[in-house]
Design a protein around this motif. Structure first.
Motif, PDB file in Angstrom:
ATOM      1  N   ASP A 243       0.804  -1.224   0.000  1.00  0.00           N
ATOM      2  CA  ASP A 243       0.000   0.000   0.000  1.00  0.00           C
ATOM      3  C   ASP A 243       0.844   1.285   0.000  1.00  0.00           C
ATOM      4  O   ASP A 243       0.635   2.184   0.810  1.00  0.00           O
ATOM      5  CB  ASP A 243      -0.939   0.027   1.219  1.00  0.00           C
ATOM      6  N   SER A 297      -9.520   3.883  -5.603  1.00  0.00           N
ATOM      7  CA  SER A 297      -9.257   2.665  -4.837  1.00  0.00           C
ATOM      8  C   SER A 297      -7.838   2.157  -5.054  1.00  0.00           C
ATOM      9  O   SER A 297      -7.496   1.063  -4.609  1.00  0.00           O
ATOM     10  CB  SER A 297     -10.253   1.568  -5.222  1.00  0.00           C
TER      11      SER A 297
ATOM     12  N   CYS B  31     -15.437  -1.371  -8.929  1.00  0.00           N
ATOM     13  CA  CYS B  31     -14.838  -0.290  -8.145  1.00  0.00           C
ATOM     14  C   CYS B  31     -13.477  -0.655  -7.575  1.00  0.00           C
ATOM     15  O   CYS B  31     -12.777   0.222  -7.061  1.00  0.00           O
ATOM     16  CB  CYS B  31     -15.773   0.106  -7.003  1.00  0.00           C
ATOM     17  N   GLN B  32     -13.088  -1.921  -7.645  1.00  0.00           N
ATOM     18  CA  GLN B  32     -11.789  -2.293  -7.090  1.00  0.00           C
ATOM     19  C   GLN B  32     -10.667  -2.156  -8.105  1.00  0.00           C
ATOM     20  O   GLN B  32      -9.501  -2.275  -7.758  1.00  0.00           O
ATOM     21  CB  GLN B  32     -11.814  -3.743  -6.570  1.00  0.00           C
ATOM     22  N   GLU B  88     -15.387   2.570   2.484  1.00  0.00           N
ATOM     23  CA  GLU B  88     -15.482   3.997   2.828  1.00  0.00           C
ATOM     24  C   GLU B  88     -14.096   4.603   2.989  1.00  0.00           C
ATOM     25  O   GLU B  88     -13.869   5.754   2.630  1.00  0.00           O
ATOM     26  CB  GLU B  88     -16.283   4.182   4.115  1.00  0.00           C
ATOM     27  N   GLU B  89     -13.202   3.788   3.505  1.00  0.00           N
ATOM     28  CA  GLU B  89     -11.843   4.285   3.707  1.00  0.00           C
ATOM     29  C   GLU B  89     -11.047   4.244   2.399  1.00  0.00           C
ATOM     30  O   GLU B  89     -10.312   5.157   2.069  1.00  0.00           O
ATOM     31  CB  GLU B  89     -11.166   3.427   4.783  1.00  0.00           C
ATOM     32  N   LEU B  90     -11.264   3.162   1.682  1.00  0.00           N
ATOM     33  CA  LEU B  90     -10.449   2.903   0.488  1.00  0.00           C
ATOM     34  C   LEU B  90     -10.998   3.609  -0.745  1.00  0.00           C
ATOM     35  O   LEU B  90     -10.249   4.062  -1.603  1.00  0.00           O
ATOM     36  CB  LEU B  90     -10.431   1.390   0.250  1.00  0.00           C
ATOM     37  N   ASN B  91     -12.291   3.711  -0.790  1.00  0.00           N
ATOM     38  CA  ASN B  91     -12.939   4.108  -2.035  1.00  0.00           C
ATOM     39  C   ASN B  91     -14.080   5.096  -1.768  1.00  0.00           C
ATOM     40  O   ASN B  91     -15.219   4.851  -2.157  1.00  0.00           O
ATOM     41  CB  ASN B  91     -13.516   2.832  -2.686  1.00  0.00           C
ATOM     42  N   PRO B  92     -13.781   6.206  -1.089  1.00  0.00           N
ATOM     43  CA  PRO B  92     -14.881   7.094  -0.663  1.00  0.00           C
ATOM     44  C   PRO B  92     -15.618   7.737  -1.834  1.00  0.00           C
ATOM     45  O   PRO B  92     -16.711   8.234  -1.659  1.00  0.00           O
ATOM     46  CB  PRO B  92     -14.180   8.155   0.188  1.00  0.00           C
ATOM     47  N   MET B  93     -15.012   7.724  -3.015  1.00  0.00           N
ATOM     48  CA  MET B  93     -15.676   8.358  -4.163  1.00  0.00           C
ATOM     49  C   MET B  93     -16.694   7.425  -4.826  1.00  0.00           C
ATOM     50  O   MET B  93     -17.468   7.884  -5.662  1.00  0.00           O
ATOM     51  CB  MET B  93     -14.640   8.781  -5.209  1.00  0.00           C
ATOM     52  N   ALA B  94     -16.676   6.160  -4.458  1.00  0.00           N
ATOM     53  CA  ALA B  94     -17.605   5.218  -5.086  1.00  0.00           C
ATOM     54  C   ALA B  94     -18.960   5.310  -4.383  1.00  0.00           C
ATOM     55  O   ALA B  94     -19.318   4.461  -3.555  1.00  0.00           O
ATOM     56  CB  ALA B  94     -17.035   3.807  -5.020  1.00  0.00           C
ATOM     57  N   LYS B  95     -19.697   6.361  -4.698  1.00  0.00           N
ATOM     58  CA  LYS B  95     -20.946   6.651  -3.997  1.00  0.00           C
ATOM     59  C   LYS B  95     -21.994   5.553  -4.190  1.00  0.00           C
ATOM     60  O   LYS B  95     -22.684   5.178  -3.243  1.00  0.00           O
ATOM     61  CB  LYS B  95     -21.521   7.977  -4.506  1.00  0.00           C
ATOM     62  N   ALA B 141      -4.480  -3.179   1.877  1.00  0.00           N
ATOM     63  CA  ALA B 141      -5.605  -2.754   1.042  1.00  0.00           C
ATOM     64  C   ALA B 141      -5.994  -3.859   0.071  1.00  0.00           C
ATOM     65  O   ALA B 141      -7.181  -4.091  -0.177  1.00  0.00           O
ATOM     66  CB  ALA B 141      -5.224  -1.483   0.280  1.00  0.00           C
ATOM     67  N   LYS B 145      -9.636  -5.680  -0.166  1.00  0.00           N
ATOM     68  CA  LYS B 145     -10.402  -5.775  -1.413  1.00  0.00           C
ATOM     69  C   LYS B 145     -10.734  -7.240  -1.705  1.00  0.00           C
ATOM     70  O   LYS B 145     -11.848  -7.588  -2.073  1.00  0.00           O
ATOM     71  CB  LYS B 145      -9.597  -5.222  -2.591  1.00  0.00           C
TER      72      LYS B 145
END
Lengths: 1088, 173
Positions: A243, A297, B31-32, B88-95, B141, B145
């Motif tokens: 990471d 991500s 999203c991943q 939420e932590e990794l991908n906050p833009m993926a609403k 991370a 995932k």
């Protein structure tokens, strides 16, 4: 250079010997002990070592040294062959005595320059890895306490990698010794994750002792310290680094550590596969260059093994941008709200997101800012500090890649942006004023507030009313608004700002609505009156008051009629009526009208019913203005109280509604405007003058707001027609269809047949179109003259106003036939023909001898026949052949026509042979045709069919049967010997039409043309020049030898009548003269 | 006390989860980032993770089915919570993904509540031993995932089975 290895060995030996001599100087005889060497590690003491032979290698050794001859010798026993003694200032004399040897004592003198300085090997205190950043931290002591202050120290650090300890880098670190032991630290960031493979570190030093005269050298390398990679750990596996967060554009190395017995199939970065490099038996790596920004991500790095996979996620983004447009303001003097624009997005989110902090420099207070990355709402609150107005803010921005900052110095008293006013209410309502109250949260005791009140209503323009109020702490503020209109629904809203240092208005408060209470109407209504047609009653009209004048809802109008002070009649008329009728009889009164609403009555409006009689009332026309009607009048000095223009609006079947407008007495014109006025509609106005006694009608005026073209065309009829004229009558157009003041009529006419598809005359572009403009509107008819008889004419009639032309009305008329002209046209040619016939007969009779002599001699001699000499004359004749003029001879036999028309005109089509037809170009452009001669055909006297002679000429192929005249006269033609004649004579028998053409062009023939002419067919047998000579009775014709004069009538040549009669006829006492009979004169066709 | 509609509501909740599971999984993969979408079979193979056994079928006893369902959805509720937190932590833009995860978690929570009610009311079961999956906290991370992917893939498989099994047991009699 060096030829062989033995020479090189010898040289090396010599160098070694020299070096031993320089490091120490042996005194006495050669033998053990020997090779005394002294080395210092700290510049205070030196370590001296020597060699002894095998014989003296065991046992004690007496070691003595003295630094000069004045100091006592220092001696001690040692079993080792090394002693540590102080470094002498200049030299030291050393005596070494080995026990049990034959040469027990050796003496050495060691100078300072013979002592080597080699610092002690550095010792690595610690080597710490930082795996996330792939950084190694190396710590060691400089051992400076043993050295004098200020010496320069160089530290060479070597980084090695992999099991094979490949050197990755070697750096030199510089420090200065301070006569204290200092722990030195050095960081190195690896381009390869430390987990990928083992890393080793070694260090050595060099101290630059400038005062030391002896040789100096680097210390030995320290033992290597190792950071073992994950590939050395049992069971260690995975993709490394884990990471990481890196900047866009970085070059990255990822490694896949796996078990010994596993095989890596491939490694991918995102969706792209990369070439692997082996680091060890358990570690493979890929190198990614110029990494681009990853999605939120992160970018997945996957290592695929034979029986599984490992992965890591890399987050590639930007260092934070410098915050832009940093701005701070206070909404309430309790908190300072700073806002900014973040600039370029970092591309990092979650725990890697950009973090902000607000630091106030003078107070040292720091506030962490919670910024919603998703909403992009970049704002941060900082508490207002007591008794502090000026703030020196630094906005710090950081993320795992980097950091930035922006600063702002702000006086918050000049950056007041109040919160939105709340709780807006209206109190103290009356018809023209109200009181507003609102609340603002905040501590504004230090400043004054400027509040703006927006007053809006549907009836009036928006108004802004400013009030300045002293600020208070979380308080309610009030404002009184006056000069409002009664009975009006208002909307109010408020916003505020700092009064002294305006920065920004607050947002508008929620709007509140309030309707002011009613008040009595502001004025009395505008009134007018009219006598009824019977004169028994009076109709009183009033106009509704405007909304701004009613001050409430008008309920009724009260109409009173006073005679002097006596009330004759009083009526209450409720809305929505705007007129009432008062029965007055023939008497007059003063009428008073007041408007009433719920709040009271308006002041009264008064008008007298008296109408002063007037005479000679004229009617004028008003001028259309497009948006109104311009009415003008003369000044009437007697009209002391102004003028009234009254008119009536009529809409459909409803009775017209009276309207009026009043003007002061100094006015002489006005533009009457009304929303009810329509274009093209005639309005009638009455101008009244106002006197103290009453009103007097001054004049009537008609007008249009805008004149339009007449709606319909005038109806018209043809009253009378002759051979050269047409009498047209039309009707008036109805007023309502005129749509403007009629200016005149346009009567257009031109020749034309009735055709439904024909365009209008005015649009047809007919060049013969004639237009008569009739401006005399009283005229209702018109006679069109100079027309042609028995001709169809198209007539169009249009009316026009200032607005344009009406659509046309069309008629088609055929003029009568002109019978007298026709009769004359017939009689004149007949008369002329008869006259010509008579003249010809007279001529022939009077010249009968000459004719006989010429054409019918008693004994015809072909040799002397003038008639047969035309072949020569045709070539010598006048080149300018002319049209055969009408003379007494022409009708006899031949008509020669010279025509300029493009197409050949052949009067007698039956004369035209097929061959001739083929030679005439269709377009008629051939120049040969310009002088075309048409030879008439004379009536045959004797017909004889002779077969065509065999010939190749085109004429020979014709199907037409010709009379062989040529064969009969050929002997006469040949003696002339003229080439032209040859052409003719060799041409054989040709069609006569072609012949005449060739004869005219023969003068200008080229050989080719001549050749063509030879094949052109039939040629005239007469000399056409002689045709120009005119009549046989011309002077020339009298001479028998005159070639020109010898020709009589060409008709004799072209006719089928033989000039030399056959033998049968020779015996006849008189020439056959039938060809000249009058009956043949008109006969120009052969007898079929 | 359970309302009379609990049974029907439970059936509908399972149907909703069954209907939305595949879309949730697909969106999660998308999203991943790559190669999750293209190699989901390999990356999301749930063989290595714990997932509660769901060994009931249409012929199983109703009580047994209810208990199995409870264990399943209790596990799912916890796992979905972990996945939501990680995303939420990794991908906050993926609403959209977060919204779907939240909705699924809410439905699961309601379902657990209804199952609890049914178990109490019908079978007097007040306690069910539930085993939860490994926490993803502290993992890398990529592991987060991958773990979410594995759980959701298994969830897609099992929810269909649960819907089929539950239908006869919760159908209005």
């Amino acid at each position: 250079m060096w030829k062989n290895s033995s020479l090189r060995c010898l040289l090396a030996l010599a160098v070694l010997c020299l070096r031993s001599l320089t490091s120490s100087q042996e005194i006495g005889s050669l033998g053990d002990p020997q090779n005394l060497k002294c080395v210092t590690h700290n510049l205070h003491k030196m370590l001296c070592t020597w060699d002894v032979s095998s014989r003296g290698s065991h046992g004690q050794t007496d070691f003595c040294y003295t630094t000069n001859e004045f100091t006592p010798q220092v001696c001690f026993k040692t079993e080792e062959r090394r002693v540590e003694i102080p470094i002498p200032e200049n030299f030291v004399t050393v005596t070494i005595k080995s026990s049990g040897t034959a040469f027990p004592t050796k003496e050495f003198v060691i100078h300072q320059k013979d002592i080597s300085f080699v610092p002690v090997t550095p010792h690595i205190l610690s080597l710490m890895p930082d795996f996330p950043t792939s950084t190694l931290n190396l710590k060691w002591s400089d051992n400076g306490s043993v050295f004098p202050y200020g010496l320069d120290a160089l530290w060479q650090i070597q980084i090695l990698r992999k099991e094979a300890m490949e050197i990755v880098t070697q750096v030199t670190y510089y420090s200065k010794l301070t006569h204290e032991d200092i722990i030195l630290s050095w960081n190195w960031t690896s381009d390869m994750p430390l987990e990928c493979t083992s890393h080793y570190v070694k260090i050595r030093c060099y101290i630059n002792a400038t005062q030391f005269v002896g040789p100096q050298d680097w210390s030995d390398w320290s033992p290597a310290e190792v950071i073992p990679g994950k590939d050395t750990e049992p069971g260690g596996s995975g993709v490394f680094p884990l990471d990481p967060v890196v900047a866009v554009g970085s070059d990255l190395t990822f490694c896949c550590v796996h078990e010994e017995d596993q095989r890596v199939t491939n490694m991918t970065y995102g969706s792209k596969s990369y070439t692997m490099m082996q680091l060890s038996s358990r570690s493979h790596a890929i190198r990614v260059l110029n990494a681009s920004v990853s999605n939120s991500s992160g970018t997945n790095v996957v290592c695929r093994l034979e029986n599984g996979l490992e992965g890591s996620v890399v987050f590639v983004g930007y260092a934070p941008d410098t915050p832009q447009n940093l701005s701070c303001e206070t909404p309430n003097f309790l908190i300072i709200k700073c806002t900014w624009k973040p600039g370029r997005p970092s591309g990092l989110y979650g725990k890697r997101r950009t973090k902000y902090s607000l630091f106030e420099r003078t107070s040292g207070k720091n506030v962490s800012c919670e910024v919603n990355e998703v909403n992009r709402d970049h704002a941060c609150g900082f508490p207002v500090l007591p008794d502090k107005k000026t703030y020196d803010f630094i906005l710090g921005v950081s993320n795992p890649i980097g950091q930035a900052q922006s600063s702002l110095l702000v006086d918050i008293t000049q950056r007041v942006h109040p919160k939105t006013p709340e709780k807006l209410t209206v109190t103290g309502n009356n018809s023209t004023s109200i009181q507003l109250r609102w609340f603002i949260d905040g501590s504004f005791a230090e400043i004054r507030l400027l509040c703006q009140i927006e007053i809006s209503s549907s009836r009036f323009e928006r108004k802004l009313h400013n009030v300045s109020v002293p600020g208070r702490k979380s308080s309610t503020y009030t404002a009184q608004l006056s000069a409002l209109h009664p009975d009006t629904k208002y909307q109010f809203r408020v916003r505020c700002s700092a009064a002294d240092h305006f920065w920004r208005w607050s947002d508008w408060s929620r709007a509140v609505e309030q309707t002011t209470s009613e008040a009595p109407p502001a004025r009395g209504p505008d009134i007018w009156r009219e006598r009824s047609p019977s004169g028994e009653s009076l109709i009183v009209f009033w106009k509704p008051l405007s909304l701004s004048e009613t001050n409430g809802k008008i309920v009724s109008h009260e109409v009173s009629c006073y005679l002097l002070e006596t009330l004759l009649e009083h009526k209450v008329v409720f809305e929505p009526s705007n007129s009432t009728e008062i029965k007055l009889g023939k008497s007059d009164c003063v009428i008073s009208v007041v408007a009433r609403n719920h709040a009271g009555s308006s002041p009264p409006s008064r008008i007298t019913s008296v109408e002063i009689p007037s005479d000679n009332v004229t009617t004028d026309q008003a001028v259309a203005m497009g948006n109104g009607i311009n009415i003008s009048w003369d000044s009437y000095p007697n009209m002391t109280c102004g003028y009234i223009v009254k008119w009536c609006h009529s809409s459909g079947s409803e009775p017209c509604s009276v309207d009026w407008q009043k003007f002061p007495s100094n006015t002489t014109n006005a533009v009457i405007k009304s929303a009810l006025f329509k274009p093209g509609v005639r309005y009638n106005f009455s101008l009244y003058g106002c006197k103290s006694m009453g009103y007097q009608l001054l004049k009537n005026i008609t007008g249009y707001m805008k004149e339009l073209p007449p709606k319909t065309a005038p109806n018209f009829i043809v009253e009378e027609t002759s051979s050269d004229s047409i009498l047209v009558k039309w009707d008036d157009i109805p007023i309502e269809e005129c749509r403007g003041f009629l200016k005149g009529y346009l009567l257009s006419f031109a020749k034309g047949e009735k055709d439904a598809l024909k365009p209008r005359l005015s649009e047809s572009g007919n060049p013969e179109l004639k237009v008569n403009n009739i401006t005399d509107l009283t005229k209702k008819s018109m006679k069109i003259l100079d027309l042609q008889g028995k001709t169809s004419y198209q007539l169009e009639l249009q009316a026009y106003t200032a607005g344009g032309l009406s659509p046309p009305n069309s008629l088609y008329v055929v003029t009568k036939e002109d019978s007298v002209g026709l009769i004359i046209a017939i009689l004149i040619p007949v008369a002329v023909v008869v006259l010509l016939g008579v003249l010809a007969s007279i001529f022939c009779y009077r010249k009968r001898e000459w004719i006989k002599e010429t054409f019918y001699p008693e004994i015809p001699n072909p040799e002397n026949s003038k008639a047969l000499q035309f072949q020569r004359n045709i070539c010598e004749g006048n080149k300018t052949l002319k049209t055969l003029e009408m003379n007494p001879c022409t009708p006899n036999s031949v008509e020669v026509v010279e025509t300029q028309s493009a197409a050949p005109k052949i009067e007698d089509t039956e004369m035209m042979s097929p061959a001739a037809e083929t030679t005439v170009p269709e377009d008629g452009s051939d120049s040969e045709m310009e002088n075309h001669v048409v030879v008439s055909y004379c009536p045959p006297i004797i017909e004889e069919e002779i077969s065509n002679p065999p010939t190749d000429e085109p004429g020979g192929s014709s199907q037409v049967v010709y009379i062989d005249i040529q064969s009969m006269y050929q002997p006469q033609i040949k003696p002339d010997g003229e080439p032209e004649i040859d052409i003719v004579t060799t041409a054989g028998y040709k069609p006569q039409m072609q012949l005449s053409i060739s004869a005219l062009k023969i003068e200008g023939h080229s050989p080719v043309e001549e050749e063509l002419d030879k094949t052109a067919g039939y040629r005239p047998q007469a000399n056409t020049n002689t045709w120009n000579m005119g009549t046989p009775d011309s002077p020339g014709s009298a001479e028998s030898n005159n070639e020109n004069a010898s020709f009589g009538s060409p008709c004799s040549i072209n006719s089928r009548q033989f000039l030399l009669p056959p033998k049968d006829d020779e015996d006849s006492p008189k020439p056959i003269n039938t060809g000249w009979s009058f009956t043949h004169f008109f006969q120009n066709k052969p007898n079929d | 006390m359970c309302r009379s509609t609990v049974q029907e509501q439970t059936r509908r909740q399972v149907a909703v989860l069954n209907a939305t599971a595949q879309e949730l999984f697909s969106l999660y993969l998308k999203c991943q980032g790559e190669p999750f979408s293209s190699e989901s079979d390999k990356l999301c193979n749930p063989a290595g993770i714990f997932f509660p056994a769901f060994r009931v079928n249409r012929t199983s006893e109703r009580k047994e089915v209810m208990v199995a369902m409870y264990k399943l959805f209790a596990f799912l509720n916890a796992s979905l919570g972990n996945i939501t937190r990680d995303q939420e932590e990794l991908n906050p833009m993926a609403k959209e993904l977060l919204e779907r995860l939240h909705n699924t978690t809410k439905t699961t929570r309601g379902l657990i509540s209804n199952l609890t009610c049914l178990l109490c009311k019908n079978y007097n079961i007040f306690q069910v031993d539930v085993r939860y999956g490994d926490s993803s906290k502290g993992k890398s991370a990529f592991k987060k995932k991958q773990q979410g992917c594995q759980v959701l893939r298994k969830y897609v498989q099992v929810i269909g089975q649960a819907a089929r099994v539950l239908l006869p047991h919760l159908s209005p009699s």
